[in-house]
Design a protein around this motif. Structure first.
Motif, PDB file in Angstrom:
ATOM      1  N   ASN A  61       0.920  -2.151  10.434  1.00 46.01           N
ATOM      2  CA  ASN A  61       2.145  -1.655  11.071  1.00 46.01           C
ATOM      3  C   ASN A  61       3.148  -2.740  11.436  1.00 46.01           C
ATOM      4  OD1 ASN A  61       0.824  -2.741  13.299  1.00 46.01           O
ATOM      5  ND2 ASN A  61       0.253  -0.763  14.164  1.00 46.01           N
ATOM      6  N   GLU A  62       2.757  -4.022  11.324  1.00 44.60           N
ATOM      7  CA  GLU A  62       3.741  -5.082  11.594  1.00 44.60           C
ATOM      8  C   GLU A  62       4.759  -5.205  10.463  1.00 44.60           C
ATOM      9  OE1 GLU A  62       0.645  -7.349   9.219  1.00 44.60           O
ATOM     10  OE2 GLU A  62       0.776  -5.558  10.448  1.00 44.60           O
ATOM     11  N   GLN A  63       4.509  -4.489   9.350  1.00 43.56           N
ATOM     12  CA  GLN A  63       5.425  -4.525   8.203  1.00 43.56           C
ATOM     13  C   GLN A  63       6.317  -3.274   8.120  1.00 43.56           C
ATOM     14  OE1 GLN A  63       5.888  -7.030   6.149  1.00 43.56           O
ATOM     15  NE2 GLN A  63       4.267  -8.328   6.923  1.00 43.56           N
ATOM     16  N   ASN A  64       6.403  -2.508   9.190  1.00 37.47           N
ATOM     17  CA  ASN A  64       7.198  -1.265   9.170  1.00 37.47           C
ATOM     18  C   ASN A  64       8.631  -1.510   8.730  1.00 37.47           C
ATOM     19  OD1 ASN A  64       4.961   0.078  10.055  1.00 37.47           O
ATOM     20  ND2 ASN A  64       5.713   0.549  12.094  1.00 37.47           N
ATOM     21  N   TYR A  65       9.253  -2.536   9.294  1.00 36.67           N
ATOM     22  CA  TYR A  65      10.661  -2.836   8.997  1.00 36.67           C
ATOM     23  C   TYR A  65      10.832  -3.175   7.514  1.00 36.67           C
ATOM     24  CZ  TYR A  65      14.947  -5.612   8.688  1.00 36.67           C
ATOM     25  OH  TYR A  65      16.162  -6.121   8.294  1.00 36.67           O
ATOM     26  N   HIS A  66       9.931  -3.991   6.982  1.00 36.07           N
ATOM     27  CA  HIS A  66      10.018  -4.429   5.584  1.00 36.07           C
ATOM     28  C   HIS A  66      10.066  -3.230   4.634  1.00 36.07           C
ATOM     29  CE1 HIS A  66       9.139  -6.986   2.038  1.00 36.07           C
ATOM     30  NE2 HIS A  66       8.359  -5.986   1.660  1.00 36.07           N
ATOM     31  N   GLN A  68      10.768  -0.086   5.360  1.00 35.65           N
ATOM     32  CA  GLN A  68      11.961   0.740   5.623  1.00 35.65           C
ATOM     33  C   GLN A  68      13.126   0.198   4.789  1.00 35.65           C
ATOM     34  OE1 GLN A  68      13.030   0.704   9.769  1.00 35.65           O
ATOM     35  NE2 GLN A  68      14.600   2.262   9.530  1.00 35.65           N
ATOM     36  N   HIS A  87       5.084   4.217   3.333  1.00 37.46           N
ATOM     37  CA  HIS A  87       4.354   3.083   3.918  1.00 37.46           C
ATOM     38  C   HIS A  87       3.289   3.671   4.824  1.00 37.46           C
ATOM     39  CE1 HIS A  87       4.189  -0.289   7.150  1.00 37.46           C
ATOM     40  NE2 HIS A  87       3.172  -0.373   6.310  1.00 37.46           N
ATOM     41  N   SER A  89       1.222   3.076   7.349  1.00 38.46           N
ATOM     42  CA  SER A  89       1.211   2.009   8.346  1.00 38.46           C
ATOM     43  C   SER A  89      -0.022   2.135   9.235  1.00 38.46           C
ATOM     44  CB  SER A  89       2.486   2.147   9.183  1.00 38.46           C
ATOM     45  OG  SER A  89       2.427   1.349  10.324  1.00 38.46           O
ATOM     46  N   TYR A  90      -0.987   1.228   9.041  1.00 35.21           N
ATOM     47  CA  TYR A  90      -2.210   1.359   9.829  1.00 35.21           C
ATOM     48  C   TYR A  90      -2.239   0.367  10.991  1.00 35.21           C
ATOM     49  CZ  TYR A  90      -3.830  -2.572   6.924  1.00 35.21           C
ATOM     50  OH  TYR A  90      -3.951  -3.775   6.279  1.00 35.21           O
ATOM     51  N   ARG A 161      -3.378   5.075  12.313  1.00 33.81           N
ATOM     52  CA  ARG A 161      -2.187   4.431  12.864  1.00 33.81           C
ATOM     53  C   ARG A 161      -2.454   3.751  14.202  1.00 33.81           C
ATOM     54  NH1 ARG A 161      -1.707   8.785  10.111  1.00 33.81           N
ATOM     55  NH2 ARG A 161      -0.176   8.994   8.468  1.00 33.81           N
TER      56      ARG A 161
END
Length: 299
Positions: A61-66, A68, A87, A89-90, A161
């Motif tokens: 989940n630290e890559q959510n922005y990427h 998006q 994505h 996101s886990y 998540r």
């Protein structure tokens, strides 16, 4: 036109302020690419090379922005599947001592963790007498099944998540919502079915039997399995299957406790209970297989 712009230093950017984001670098001034540019190229190649309908990125989940940003850029570049990018996101896995951080040397090597799980499973199983009478080969196979099953199940039973704390000792427990508890119940059912076969018990016509409360509850739970698998697929959540199998196992154990199987003298009733046992074992095996977990024939 207007999708990207070049700065005076030659670097290429995308203006995402219209999407509520910022300006995103795509090519550095020396012409070299960044992760985003590489992901755009890789996504295009995947759709070219494989007959896929949807692309799911299983990334923390630290890559959510990427992701998006990647979805918006692919859409802008005219790829019709850009908006459908998923994505998954886990959450992060932590140890009882705290977060795993490579800089501080608290990252756990997966191979070491798996080896530890297998040796812990071996000692716990031996202590409880679950390996009695087994050959060295069988002992090694069951220890691996239980150790890796405990690890996978512990991670998969929680909503993907959410952040979780992985506790190896807690995961190898033959009671409660754990992989070993489910595996042991499966082995118990297989043992009942083997004994029935050894004693020449046949599954006869049981259509005239009126099932009792425990049997009806079990039948209803077994009938729910296909819809649980469908829901897990739609929501990308293996936890639905893991918790369904656990609930099924609890129901079977209540049924096993309250309903005589091998000692039942009414052959039609016994046939119904053997059929239910057989179907429960099949569903446990199938559900665990979807989670990548094997189940032992004996334990």
């Amino acid at each position: 036109a207007g999708k990207m712009y070049r700065k005076k230093d030659g670097s290429v950017w995308a203006d995402l302020t219209g999407d509520g984001l910022d300006h995103k670098l795509l090519l550095r001034s020396d012409g070299t690419s960044v992760y985003m540019t590489q992901d755009i190229g890789t996504a295009k190649l995947r759709f070219q090379d494989f007959p896929i309908d949807k692309m799911i990125y299983v990334v923390g989940n630290e890559q959510n922005y990427h992701f998006q940003v990647l979805s918006i850029l692919l859409d802008r570049l005219g790829f019709k599947w850009g908006k459908d990018l998923v994505h998954f996101s886990y959450g992060m896995v932590e140890l009882p001592e705290g977060k795993m951080k490579s800089r501080e040397g608290t990252v756990v090597d997966a191979d070491d963790l798996m080896d530890d799980m297998v040796s812990t499973a071996r000692s716990v199983s031996a202590e409880l007498g679950k390996l009695d009478g087994l050959t060295d080969e069988e002992t090694a196979a069951i220890s691996e099944m239980v150790g890796l099953g405990a690890l996978k199940y512990f991670l998969l039973k929680v909503d993907p998540r959410k952040n979780i704390t992985f506790n190896p000792k807690e995961s190898i427990d033959f009671n409660g919502n754990t992989g070993p508890f489910i595996q042991y119940t499966y082995a118990r059912i297989r043992s009942v079915l083997r004994k029935a076969a050894e004693e020449g018990m046949q599954v006869e016509d049981h259509s005239a039997v009126t099932p009792g409360e425990r049997e009806i509850t079990l039948i209803q739970a077994l009938a729910d399995y296909p819809s649980v698998v469908a829901a897990a697929g739609q929501s990308y959540s293996p936890a639905l299957i893991a918790n369904y199998v656990y609930d099924l196992v609890k129901l079977y154990n209540q049924f096993y406790h309250d309903c005589s199987i091998l000692k039942e003298t009414d052959t039609a009733v016994r046939s119904l209970r053997l059929r239910l046992s057989s179907q429960t074992a099949r569903v446990i095996e199938s559900g665990m297989k979807l989670l990548g977990i094997r189940v032992p024939e004996r334990m």
